[in-house]
Design a protein around this motif. Structure first.
Motif, PDB file in Angstrom:
ATOM      1  N   GLU A  31       0.844  -1.203   0.000  1.00  9.00           N
ATOM      2  CA  GLU A  31       0.000   0.000   0.000  1.00  9.00           C
ATOM      3  C   GLU A  31       0.875   1.247   0.000  1.00  9.00           C
ATOM      4  OE1 GLU A  31      -3.315   2.173   2.902  1.00  9.00           O
ATOM      5  OE2 GLU A  31      -2.521   0.187   3.394  1.00  9.00           O
ATOM      6  N   MET A  32       0.623   2.131  -0.953  1.00 12.08           N
ATOM      7  CA  MET A  32       1.402   3.359  -1.032  1.00 12.08           C
ATOM      8  C   MET A  32       0.837   4.391  -0.058  1.00 12.08           C
ATOM      9  SD  MET A  32       2.590   5.539  -4.363  1.00 12.08           S
ATOM     10  CE  MET A  32       0.935   5.903  -4.960  1.00 12.08           C
ATOM     11  N   ILE A  33       1.688   4.945   0.770  1.00 16.28           N
ATOM     12  CA  ILE A  33       1.279   5.979   1.719  1.00 16.28           C
ATOM     13  C   ILE A  33       0.788   7.206   0.935  1.00 16.28           C
ATOM     14  CG2 ILE A  33       2.093   7.550   3.525  1.00 16.28           C
ATOM     15  CD1 ILE A  33       4.088   5.355   4.340  1.00 16.28           C
ATOM     16  N   GLY A  34      -0.410   7.655   1.280  1.00 16.50           N
ATOM     17  CA  GLY A  34      -1.015   8.775   0.569  1.00 16.50           C
ATOM     18  C   GLY A  34      -2.000   8.338  -0.495  1.00 16.50           C
ATOM     19  N   ALA A  35      -2.030   7.025  -0.766  1.00 16.31           N
ATOM     20  CA  ALA A  35      -2.987   6.461  -1.725  1.00 16.31           C
ATOM     21  C   ALA A  35      -3.490   5.138  -1.157  1.00 16.31           C
ATOM     22  CB  ALA A  35      -2.345   6.261  -3.087  1.00 16.31           C
ATOM     23  N   ARG A  45       3.726  -1.115   3.637  1.00 18.05           N
ATOM     24  CA  ARG A  45       3.445   0.266   3.230  1.00 18.05           C
ATOM     25  C   ARG A  45       4.750   0.924   2.771  1.00 18.05           C
ATOM     26  NH1 ARG A  45       1.283   3.780   7.009  1.00 18.05           N
ATOM     27  NH2 ARG A  45      -0.334   4.567   5.590  1.00 18.05           N
ATOM     28  N   ARG A  47       6.548   4.607   0.640  1.00 17.18           N
ATOM     29  CA  ARG A  47       6.425   5.983   0.143  1.00 17.18           C
ATOM     30  C   ARG A  47       6.952   6.057  -1.282  1.00 17.18           C
ATOM     31  NH1 ARG A  47       5.487  10.295   3.218  1.00 17.18           N
ATOM     32  NH2 ARG A  47       5.327  10.021   5.482  1.00 17.18           N
ATOM     33  N   MET A  72      -5.675   4.406  -7.913  1.00 16.64           N
ATOM     34  CA  MET A  72      -4.590   4.917  -7.084  1.00 16.64           C
ATOM     35  C   MET A  72      -4.389   6.398  -7.368  1.00 16.64           C
ATOM     36  SD  MET A  72      -0.824   3.231  -6.543  1.00 16.64           S
ATOM     37  CE  MET A  72      -1.600   1.684  -6.120  1.00 16.64           C
ATOM     38  N   GLN A  73      -4.738   7.212  -6.393  1.00 14.98           N
ATOM     39  CA  GLN A  73      -4.561   8.647  -6.565  1.00 14.98           C
ATOM     40  C   GLN A  73      -3.092   9.012  -6.395  1.00 14.98           C
ATOM     41  OE1 GLN A  73      -7.123   9.541  -3.172  1.00 14.98           O
ATOM     42  NE2 GLN A  73      -5.380  10.357  -2.057  1.00 14.98           N
ATOM     43  N   ARG A  74      -2.728  10.126  -7.002  1.00 16.85           N
ATOM     44  CA  ARG A  74      -1.341  10.573  -6.873  1.00 16.85           C
ATOM     45  C   ARG A  74      -1.142  11.211  -5.507  1.00 16.85           C
ATOM     46  NH1 ARG A  74      -0.151  13.352 -12.829  1.00 16.85           N
ATOM     47  NH2 ARG A  74      -0.579  11.471 -14.054  1.00 16.85           N
ATOM     48  N   PRO A  75      -0.211  10.708  -4.709  1.00 14.28           N
ATOM     49  CA  PRO A  75      -0.025  11.247  -3.353  1.00 14.28           C
ATOM     50  C   PRO A  75       0.707  12.582  -3.382  1.00 14.28           C
ATOM     51  CG  PRO A  75       1.644   9.605  -3.815  1.00 14.28           C
ATOM     52  CD  PRO A  75       0.724   9.616  -5.012  1.00 14.28           C
ATOM     53  N   ALA A  76       0.535  13.319  -2.298  1.00 17.04           N
ATOM     54  CA  ALA A  76       1.317  14.549  -2.138  1.00 17.04           C
ATOM     55  C   ALA A  76       2.770  14.160  -1.905  1.00 17.04           C
ATOM     56  CB  ALA A  76       0.787  15.363  -0.967  1.00 17.04           C
TER      57      ALA A  76
END
Length: 271
Positions: A31-35, A45, A47, A72-76
């Motif tokens: 899981e990508m942090i921020g998405a 997890r 980054r 999957m949204q693009r994270p900040a």
């Protein structure tokens, strides 16, 4: 394909990751942090700013294959979080992102392949996601068939410009096309404006969906779910047509049942 603990699932939101987890319980969920993804449990997890250490960890864990699934949204991005090796990838990824979604996905796949991971498609884990050619329910009319053909032409043109994967056509007229906001937003637009079709001799319309021409089908294959059917029904359409072998049905039985209940046809068209 036999999938075991040597395969990692880069999971986004939505139903697809859960379907793959059900088909292959031993997947390593990442899981990508921020998405965040919608799966419960402990995940690996990572980054995006520390992508290289993440790839190294997958290697250390004995991962051989990787599958991407879910929205999957693009994270900040936090510049302070970059490690030196991941920072070197920024110009490469930034250039790809400016070229569009397809270019971004190709760049990401290339990175994973450089670490000698085999990138596979979701349908390779769960082949039933891709219906073969044929009508799954309902009966498209001659007008519907013409609208589906016209929709295929429009989606092909859109996809060649990396714009979208869907269109709504009514009696040959393009009512709406899918752009960055996605399928739900397009169908909401059609629902909001369905009064414009009231004086056109019972004009209804067909939602057509297909992959983009030349798309790498290991990632971002278009999908249709129960909510898609509900939105198409609310928009006053007569049915949904899609490219056979190129569009996933998320929980086929539930999607077909929803379409039958709504009086919509579902048609997997020949490519």
């Amino acid at each position: 394909m036999s999938i075991g603990a040597d395969t990692a699932l880069i999971a986004g939101s939505g139903l697809l990751p859960a379907l793959l987890k059900g088909a292959a319980p031993d997947l390593l969920i990442c899981e990508m942090i921020g998405a965040p993804c919608d799966l419960e449990g402990d995940h690996l997890r990572f980054r995006i700013e520390r992508l290289v250490p993440f790839l190294d960890e997958l290697t250390d864990r004995g991962i051989k294959r990787v599958v991407f699934a879910g929205a999957m949204q693009r994270p900040a991005i936090d510049p302070e979080q970059f490690d030196p090796r991941s920072a070197q990838l920024v110009p490469r990824l930034a250039m790809a992102m400016q070229a569009g979604d397809d270019a971004t996905l190709r760049a990401v796949i290339e990175l994973f392949e450089e670490w000698e991971f085999e990138v596979i498609g979701a349908h390779e884990i769960a082949p039933d996601l891709l219906p073969a050619e044929g009508v799954l329910c309902g009966t498209p009319s001659a007008v519907d068939e013409h609208d589906a053909q016209r929709g295929a032409e429009i989606v092909s043109a859109l996809g060649a410009s990396d714009i979208g994967q869907g269109a709504v056509v009514a009696r040959g007229l393009c009512v709406a096309v899918e752009t960055l906001p996605g399928t739900d937003a397009m169908l909401e637009f059609v629902r909001y404006h369905k009064g414009l079709r009231a004086d056109l001799k019972g004009l209804k319309g067909v939602f057509y969906k297909a992959p983009k021409p030349g798309q790498d089908r290991r990632v971002d294959l278009p999908a249709i779910g129960v909510q898609t059917v509900a939105n198409a029904a609310a928009a006053g359409l007569s049915g949904i047509a899609f490219e056979a072998g190129g569009v996933m049905l998320l929980d086929r039985a539930a999607v077909v049942e929803a379409a039958e209940a709504a009086g919509l046809f579902l048609w997997a068209c020949a490519p």
